[in-house]
Design a protein around this motif. Structure first.
Motif, PDB file in Angstrom:
ATOM      1  N   ASN A  17      -2.145   0.223  20.173  1.00  0.00           N
ATOM      2  CA  ASN A  17      -3.488   0.747  20.433  1.00  0.00           C
ATOM      3  C   ASN A  17      -3.667   0.960  21.941  1.00  0.00           C
ATOM      4  OD1 ASN A  17      -3.882  -1.883  21.294  1.00  0.00           O
ATOM      5  ND2 ASN A  17      -4.870  -2.492  19.386  1.00  0.00           N
ATOM      6  N   ILE A  27     -12.100   0.160  10.558  1.00  0.00           N
ATOM      7  CA  ILE A  27     -12.269  -0.200   9.148  1.00  0.00           C
ATOM      8  C   ILE A  27     -12.265  -1.718   8.958  1.00  0.00           C
ATOM      9  CG2 ILE A  27     -11.399   0.228   6.826  1.00  0.00           C
ATOM     10  CD1 ILE A  27     -10.242   2.784   7.992  1.00  0.00           C
ATOM     11  N   ARG A  28     -11.566  -2.430   9.851  1.00  0.00           N
ATOM     12  CA  ARG A  28     -11.605  -3.894   9.734  1.00  0.00           C
ATOM     13  C   ARG A  28     -13.043  -4.383   9.885  1.00  0.00           C
ATOM     14  NH1 ARG A  28      -7.992  -5.367  13.266  1.00  0.00           N
ATOM     15  NH2 ARG A  28      -6.307  -5.692  11.799  1.00  0.00           N
ATOM     16  N   GLY A  40      -7.691  -1.779  13.935  1.00  0.00           N
ATOM     17  CA  GLY A  40      -8.408  -1.703  12.658  1.00  0.00           C
ATOM     18  C   GLY A  40      -8.468  -0.319  12.022  1.00  0.00           C
ATOM     19  N   THR A  41      -7.675   0.634  12.526  1.00  0.00           N
ATOM     20  CA  THR A  41      -7.719   1.986  11.942  1.00  0.00           C
ATOM     21  C   THR A  41      -6.758   2.135  10.765  1.00  0.00           C
ATOM     22  OG1 THR A  41      -6.282   2.649  13.767  1.00  0.00           O
ATOM     23  CG2 THR A  41      -8.571   3.356  13.886  1.00  0.00           C
ATOM     24  N   GLY A  42      -5.981   1.089  10.476  1.00  0.00           N
ATOM     25  CA  GLY A  42      -5.093   1.167   9.306  1.00  0.00           C
ATOM     26  C   GLY A  42      -3.639   1.446   9.653  1.00  0.00           C
ATOM     27  N   TYR A  66       0.816  -1.204   0.000  1.00  0.00           N
ATOM     28  CA  TYR A  66       0.000   0.000   0.000  1.00  0.00           C
ATOM     29  C   TYR A  66       0.856   1.262   0.000  1.00  0.00           C
ATOM     30  CZ  TYR A  66      -4.289  -2.514   0.937  1.00  0.00           C
ATOM     31  OH  TYR A  66      -5.371  -3.324   0.837  1.00  0.00           O
ATOM     32  N   ILE A 115      -4.337   4.749   0.272  1.00  0.00           N
ATOM     33  CA  ILE A 115      -5.145   4.603   1.474  1.00  0.00           C
ATOM     34  C   ILE A 115      -6.426   5.429   1.300  1.00  0.00           C
ATOM     35  CG2 ILE A 115      -5.245   5.018   3.972  1.00  0.00           C
ATOM     36  CD1 ILE A 115      -2.253   4.422   4.051  1.00  0.00           C
ATOM     37  N   VAL A 116      -7.552   4.765   1.433  1.00  0.00           N
ATOM     38  CA  VAL A 116      -8.834   5.406   1.138  1.00  0.00           C
ATOM     39  C   VAL A 116      -9.248   6.315   2.296  1.00  0.00           C
ATOM     40  CG1 VAL A 116     -11.252   4.970   0.554  1.00  0.00           C
ATOM     41  CG2 VAL A 116      -9.481   3.380  -0.193  1.00  0.00           C
ATOM     42  N   GLU A 169      -1.104  -0.609  10.072  1.00  0.00           N
ATOM     43  CA  GLU A 169      -0.151  -1.338   9.219  1.00  0.00           C
ATOM     44  C   GLU A 169      -0.117  -0.757   7.797  1.00  0.00           C
ATOM     45  OE1 GLU A 169       0.204  -5.551   9.309  1.00  0.00           O
ATOM     46  OE2 GLU A 169       1.687  -5.399   7.693  1.00  0.00           O
ATOM     47  N   HIS A 217     -15.117   1.402  -2.113  1.00  0.00           N
ATOM     48  CA  HIS A 217     -13.828   0.747  -2.357  1.00  0.00           C
ATOM     49  C   HIS A 217     -13.899  -0.739  -1.974  1.00  0.00           C
ATOM     50  CE1 HIS A 217      -9.472   0.236  -2.346  1.00  0.00           C
ATOM     51  NE2 HIS A 217      -9.608  -0.346  -1.163  1.00  0.00           N
ATOM     52  N   ASP A 249       4.219  -4.160  15.299  1.00  0.00           N
ATOM     53  CA  ASP A 249       2.818  -3.893  15.631  1.00  0.00           C
ATOM     54  C   ASP A 249       2.570  -4.298  17.084  1.00  0.00           C
ATOM     55  OD1 ASP A 249       0.242  -3.142  15.292  1.00  0.00           O
ATOM     56  OD2 ASP A 249      -0.337  -4.776  13.955  1.00  0.00           O
ATOM     57  N   GLU A 250       1.693  -3.569  17.737  1.00  0.00           N
ATOM     58  CA  GLU A 250       1.343  -3.830  19.143  1.00  0.00           C
ATOM     59  C   GLU A 250       2.576  -3.910  20.028  1.00  0.00           C
ATOM     60  OE1 GLU A 250      -2.023  -6.082  20.085  1.00  0.00           O
ATOM     61  OE2 GLU A 250      -2.653  -6.338  18.001  1.00  0.00           O
TER      62      GLU A 250
HETATM   63  N1  LIG Z   1      -8.079   3.582   4.636  1.00  0.00           N
HETATM   64  C1  LIG Z   1      -8.294   2.309   4.361  1.00  0.00           C
HETATM   65  N2  LIG Z   1      -8.746   1.951   3.168  1.00  0.00           N
HETATM   66  C2  LIG Z   1      -9.018   0.666   2.882  1.00  0.00           C
HETATM   67  N3  LIG Z   1      -8.862  -0.348   3.732  1.00  0.00           N
HETATM   68  C3  LIG Z   1      -8.394  -0.053   4.939  1.00  0.00           C
HETATM   69  C4  LIG Z   1      -8.072   1.291   5.321  1.00  0.00           C
HETATM   70  N4  LIG Z   1      -7.626   1.284   6.582  1.00  0.00           N
HETATM   71  C5  LIG Z   1      -7.660   0.007   6.979  1.00  0.00           C
HETATM   72  N5  LIG Z   1      -8.117  -0.799   6.006  1.00  0.00           N
HETATM   73  C6  LIG Z   1      -8.319  -2.259   6.092  1.00  0.00           C
HETATM   74  O1  LIG Z   1      -8.695  -2.558   7.424  1.00  0.00           O
HETATM   75  C7  LIG Z   1      -8.014  -3.700   7.906  1.00  0.00           C
HETATM   76  C8  LIG Z   1      -7.192  -3.328   9.124  1.00  0.00           C
HETATM   77  O2  LIG Z   1      -6.105  -2.482   8.768  1.00  0.00           O
HETATM   78  P1  LIG Z   1      -4.714  -2.537   9.538  1.00  0.00           P
HETATM   79  O3  LIG Z   1      -4.283  -3.959   9.773  1.00  0.00           O
HETATM   80  O4  LIG Z   1      -3.766  -1.642   8.849  1.00  0.00           O
HETATM   81  O5  LIG Z   1      -5.163  -1.900  10.939  1.00  0.00           O
HETATM   82  P2  LIG Z   1      -4.343  -1.822  12.293  1.00  0.00           P
HETATM   83  O6  LIG Z   1      -4.655  -0.491  12.864  1.00  0.00           O
HETATM   84  O7  LIG Z   1      -2.900  -2.159  12.046  1.00  0.00           O
HETATM   85  O8  LIG Z   1      -5.041  -2.934  13.161  1.00  0.00           O
HETATM   86  P3  LIG Z   1      -4.491  -3.697  14.480  1.00  0.00           P
HETATM   87  O9  LIG Z   1      -4.180  -2.640  15.497  1.00  0.00           O
HETATM   88  O10 LIG Z   1      -5.664  -4.554  14.880  1.00  0.00           O
HETATM   89  O11 LIG Z   1      -3.305  -4.470  14.041  1.00  0.00           O
HETATM   90  C9  LIG Z   1      -7.207  -4.221   6.748  1.00  0.00           C
HETATM   91  O12 LIG Z   1      -7.961  -5.214   6.113  1.00  0.00           O
HETATM   92  C10 LIG Z   1      -7.029  -3.025   5.837  1.00  0.00           C
HETATM   93  O13 LIG Z   1      -6.896  -3.434   4.516  1.00  0.00           O
END
Ligand SMILES: Nc1ncnc2c1ncn2[C@@H]1O[C@H](COP(=O)(O)OP(=O)(O)OP(=O)(O)O)[C@@H](O)[C@H]1O
Length: 437
Positions: free
Chosen positions: A275, A351-352, A164-166, A128, A133-134, A168, A318, A233-234
């Protein structure tokens, strides 16, 4: 076989990617190829001349006197780091000269990266980019702008945000926007592995370091991320002893494998995510404050989905498109009511969770338009979920869902019950309870 013509031999050696230079036993240059002249900054027409005229105290003199091979020496020449091999030329048991072959270290690192990528497909690549990133809400645009600016620096980055806020996705985007983009991107979830496994994953081990250690040992993720980015992560879940080891690697930029002696230099950019509130963890003595200050140089806060509901339509389209491509479902339209209901939910999984909900809706949808009939499972979720972020109670959520369902069906109770996935008697009971009759 015909003997090779001298200029043919020269052409072959010139074609070599390594620098090659050879001297006779009097230390006169017998042979030099184009790459050697380029790397060492030597002029033309030096064959036949003493090497010391161009390289005072040349190490080749030592090889002529000791007759010993020296492999893997590292030297800085004209500001470039070079890896050098030196070998004696021996004929009939006599030292007749010496040859040196060498290569720029950056070339070796590129090759090494290529080898690692070829043999290790387990997520050494980021996919990505920040622009992929959407989300164009103010909060997301700001986060992307900040991430792009952070990417240009060499500093450690801490990404905070709910699950799940994105986080990674942003870590990958930062890697690809940095000067390390061609290098590996290695990710590990520190909460997913028990302490000793996390330790051996991160730092690697030597053969025999512990029972079950693989023959020949194993490189750790720090070594694998050399020249690139390591995403932790974490990080808030990491145990205190591993935090201490991590701090040492960050300070010394070298890693020692478990059971090993050697310190291996590593050039890795750390992007960490959490988180948890790490300041609270420090107070509870679960996180080292010195490590916190080390990783918290630049902080990127990702907003929860409930604070940027305006991104939902774009995200939904998306995700729908992606799911559609995978499942051959072509859904062109979305009923407005879906946005209304999505806007009333708290999205604790961010977003997850949105992704899961939309994927399920798309897979269940029988037509080409997402509508009320595809969303009943979500309405049940909306009704049942008492979640910790929402100040409102289960009752308030339930009441909101009932009202929305009635509004959408123009007061038709049978249809509202159907949309909510409950039977008519339950609907009546609930309407009575909230005095909505
Ligand atoms: N802006 C975005 N656009 C599209 N998909 C997104 C977006 N942000 C997150 N996602 C999707 O949401 C899911 C979680 O994203 P990600 O693993 O980056 O979150 P995280 O904050 O690292 O979560 P965790 O803390 O649980 O590890 C993934 O499937 C990712 O593809």
């Amino acid at each position: 076989m015909q003997p090779m013509k001298p200029n043919y031999t020269q052409a072959i050696i010139d074609a070599s990617h390594d620098g090659v230079i050879a001297v006779d036993k009097e230390a006169n240059i017998m042979f030099v190829n184009r790459n050697a002249r380029e790397i060492l900054g030597l002029p033309d027409n030096i064959v036949g001349k003493k090497i010391s005229m161009f390289i005072p105290n040349s190490d080749m003199l030592r090889i002529l006197s000791t007759g010993k091979t020296e492999l893997g020496d590292i030297a800085t020449i004209l500001n470039r780091q070079i890896l050098i091999n030196r070998l004696p030329i021996v004929m009939d048991g006599q030292i007749m000269g010496a040859v040196s072959t060498f290569k720029e270290i950056t070339d070796i690192q590129k090759l090494e990266m290529h080898i690692r990528k070829t043999f290790n497909e387990s997520g050494l690549e980021a996919r990505y980019r920040l622009q992929d990133i959407v989300g164009s809400s103010e909060a997301m645009s700001e986060a992307k702008k900040l991430a792009a600016a952070f990417a240009k620096t060499a500093a450690t980055i801490l990404i905070t945000g709910e699950s799940g806020t994105g986080k990674e996705l942003f870590a990958q985007g930062i890697h690809l926007a940095s000067s390390r983009a061609a290098g590996p991107f290695v990710a590990i979830n520190c909460a997913a592995l028990p302490g000793n496994l996390l330790e051996s994953e991160l730092f690697g081990y030597e053969e025999g370091a512990f029972t079950g250690a693989r023959r020949g040992g194993k490189s750790g993720l720090f070594e694998q991320a050399h020249g690139g980015t390591l995403f932790l992560d974490e990080i808030g879940e990491m145990s205190l002893p591993i935090q201490a080891m991590l701090l040492r690697v960050l300070q010394e930029k070298r890693v020692r494998r478990i059971g090993g002696e050697k310190m291996i230099p590593v050039d890795v950019r750390i992007v960490a995510a959490t988180n948890r509130n790490l300041e609270e963890s420090i107070e509870n003595k679960q996180f080292r404050s010195d490590l916190y200050y080390r990783i918290n140089v630049l902080t990127l806060e990702l907003p929860p989905l409930r604070d940027r509901l305006e991104d939902i339509p774009e995200l939904l389209k998306h995700i729908m498109k992606e799911t559609g491509e995978r499942s051959d479902k072509n859904i062109a339209e979305v009923d407005e009511v879906i946005y209304t209901w999505f806007g009333q939910y708290d999205w604790p999984g961010n977003i997850r969770e949105l992704r899961n909900v939309v994927e399920r809706m798309v897979l269940l949808c029988e037509g080409e338009r997402l509508g009320e009939e595809d969303i009943s499972f979500f309405l049940r979720k909306l009704m049942q979920k008492s979640n910790k972020h929402n100040k409102g109670s289960v009752e308030e959520n339930e009441k909101t869902a009932l009202l929305s369902a009635l509004q959408y069906t123009n007061g038709n109770k049978s249809e509202a019950a159907k949309a909510l996935g409950i039977d008519r008697t339950t609907l009546w009971r609930k309407l009575k309870k909230y005095e909505l009759e």
